[in-house]
Design an enzyme around this catalytic site. Sequence first.
Site, PDB file in Angstrom:
ATOM      1  N   ASN A 386       0.837  -1.199   0.000  1.00 51.65           N
ATOM      2  CA  ASN A 386       0.000   0.000   0.000  1.00 51.65           C
ATOM      3  C   ASN A 386       0.876   1.255   0.000  1.00 51.65           C
ATOM      4  O   ASN A 386       1.860   1.309  -0.718  1.00 51.65           O
ATOM      5  CB  ASN A 386      -0.996  -0.062   1.152  1.00 51.65           C
ATOM      6  CG  ASN A 386      -1.973  -1.219   0.972  1.00 51.65           C
ATOM      7  OD1 ASN A 386      -2.653  -1.301  -0.042  1.00 51.65           O
ATOM      8  ND2 ASN A 386      -2.021  -2.137   1.934  1.00 51.65           N
ATOM      9  N   SER A 387       0.569   2.246   0.833  1.00 52.85           N
ATOM     10  CA  SER A 387       1.299   3.516   0.733  1.00 52.85           C
ATOM     11  C   SER A 387       2.725   3.461   1.252  1.00 52.85           C
ATOM     12  O   SER A 387       3.484   4.413   1.059  1.00 52.85           O
ATOM     13  CB  SER A 387       0.539   4.619   1.476  1.00 52.85           C
ATOM     14  OG  SER A 387      -0.567   5.035   0.713  1.00 52.85           O
TER      15      SER A 387
END
Length: 593
Positions: A386-387
């Site tokens: 993800n981020s």
Amino acid sequence: MVLSIVFSTATIAMILLIRRFYGNKLTAKWKYYMWFFLLISLTIPLLPIQYIDWKHSVPQANNSIMNTSQHSETSTSVNNGNWMNDFSYSVNRLDFTILSEIIFYGWMIGMVFFGVFAILAQVRIHRIKNASTTIENQDVRRLFARCKKSLGITQDLVMKESSVVTSPTTFGFFKTYILLPNDLDKSFSMREIELILLHELHHYKSKHVHVNYIFLVYQIMYWFHPLVWWAFKEMKLDREIACDAAVLHTLDRQSYKDYGNTLINFAHRYARFSSFHLTNQFFGSKTHLKKRIINIADYNGDSLPKKRKGIITCIFLSIVITIQVPVTAVTAEPNDYYDFDDDQPVYEDFSDDFGGYDGSFVLYSMQNEQYHIHNEEKGTLRMSPNSTYKPFSALFALEQNVISIDHSTLNWNGQPYAYNEWNRDQDLPSAMQHSVTWYFQELDKQVNEENIQSFLEKVDYGNHDLSGGIEEYWLESSLEISLIEQVQLLQDVYTNQFEFEEEHIQFLKDVMILEENDSGTLYGKTGTGNINGKHRNGLFIGFVETSNDTFFFATNIEENDHATGSKAAEITLDILNQKNIYHHRKEGKQNDT
């Protein structure tokens, strides 16, 4: 399951092609042996070979070569007060959980059903054995002893007769029994009975009884695969033909006809055939009988060229099966594990800090070269970054000159987003601060997929998988990496083991600063796996520079909902505080995506 179907089907097809176009050049024994490669192929998908690390391990460095006292002019401010705000970007994914459960439980029910069927078959055989009687004919008993001696069999085998069986039958895992039909001595000559006994004893000598149980286990596990059942049926035919050939090998050429006639006479006398599972029977179906008679008529001995071709064929099949091993490891899904081989990690229990979340915490001290791990299994499990991938997306863009330290601004395209902070032009510091997903997606597009793939392989980022598409491969999609790999990669980038531009490494470090106080400087990035509006996966990775050491960390939490990067950050900071590494002033929230 998909791999098992593909591999087994391919292996069956290959064996059938060899039998069809090359079978007459092989001995009967080698044609039978080929089927054992199917067993190996069926076994490979069941083995945990996805844990094998087929990639080259990146060496770990011990000394930082970064200048930690200087920052570029565009660095973010220290003590960013809102660094724990959640900016969650939801992705839509099909949920196959229910379907997977239906398939799994259906498979289990099928195995139970066929397992019960196998047990009942064993009970039936046991009852037939108990109801059988000792053969009184002394000539038959002496003949049995001579046949055993001629084949070098010294073990105690039990020969009985039964009114239930219509074909000589061999069975028994621990103790072997040979059952003959009642009054066989009244229907067949001693010579014919001798040939029948030789056939059954060759089954025993070749361990065919035990092989029956092995194949039964695979039939139960692969009950859903009709080709596997059909292949096992063909294997049984090849086994009978191989057993016929073994008997013929012990006879003179003039006796070949006698052996074939014995089979034919048996078919005429016992037109009704009763099949029993877990047994080897002298007489099978008429279709199989016809093929056996043809092979007996064509038998010319096991020549040396045929034996050599059999060995070559098995070597070829061995190579084919061996290729399936790395293919299985590479395609293992949905989650594979990183092969962590550190000699002396310190395992710690931070369950209280996780507060019911399922997850892991990994810490590495550069000074002490020591790992501290909570829940190693989760720490080696690969998952979507993800981020937490965004710093690497930025680094790749810097290296590719898509952006630079002085010119990193990308224009907002006007598409409205749920967060006001995203609805404006962004440079790298602001995009990192507010975790602006569209900014990093645009960087990836400009770097392009081919270059990203090269970068992922260069830094050995997790599974290197970009198949999820250029916009979402790192958002609960194809790209996966474990916490331990995250920590190792952070250290390698920190020490610039990949020989990137030093100023790019420093710039990346600057934009990752979260806060600084007397205990040290905290760098990091959070990430939240938001699937269909639910926060399933919270991540926080980074490092802490103190006066005497640098600590790299990665934390993951999982739940059906409410597992965010900010929560993972809170847990991390609590642990760092307990270990007297970094003392956080509790203010603000982290930017998650």
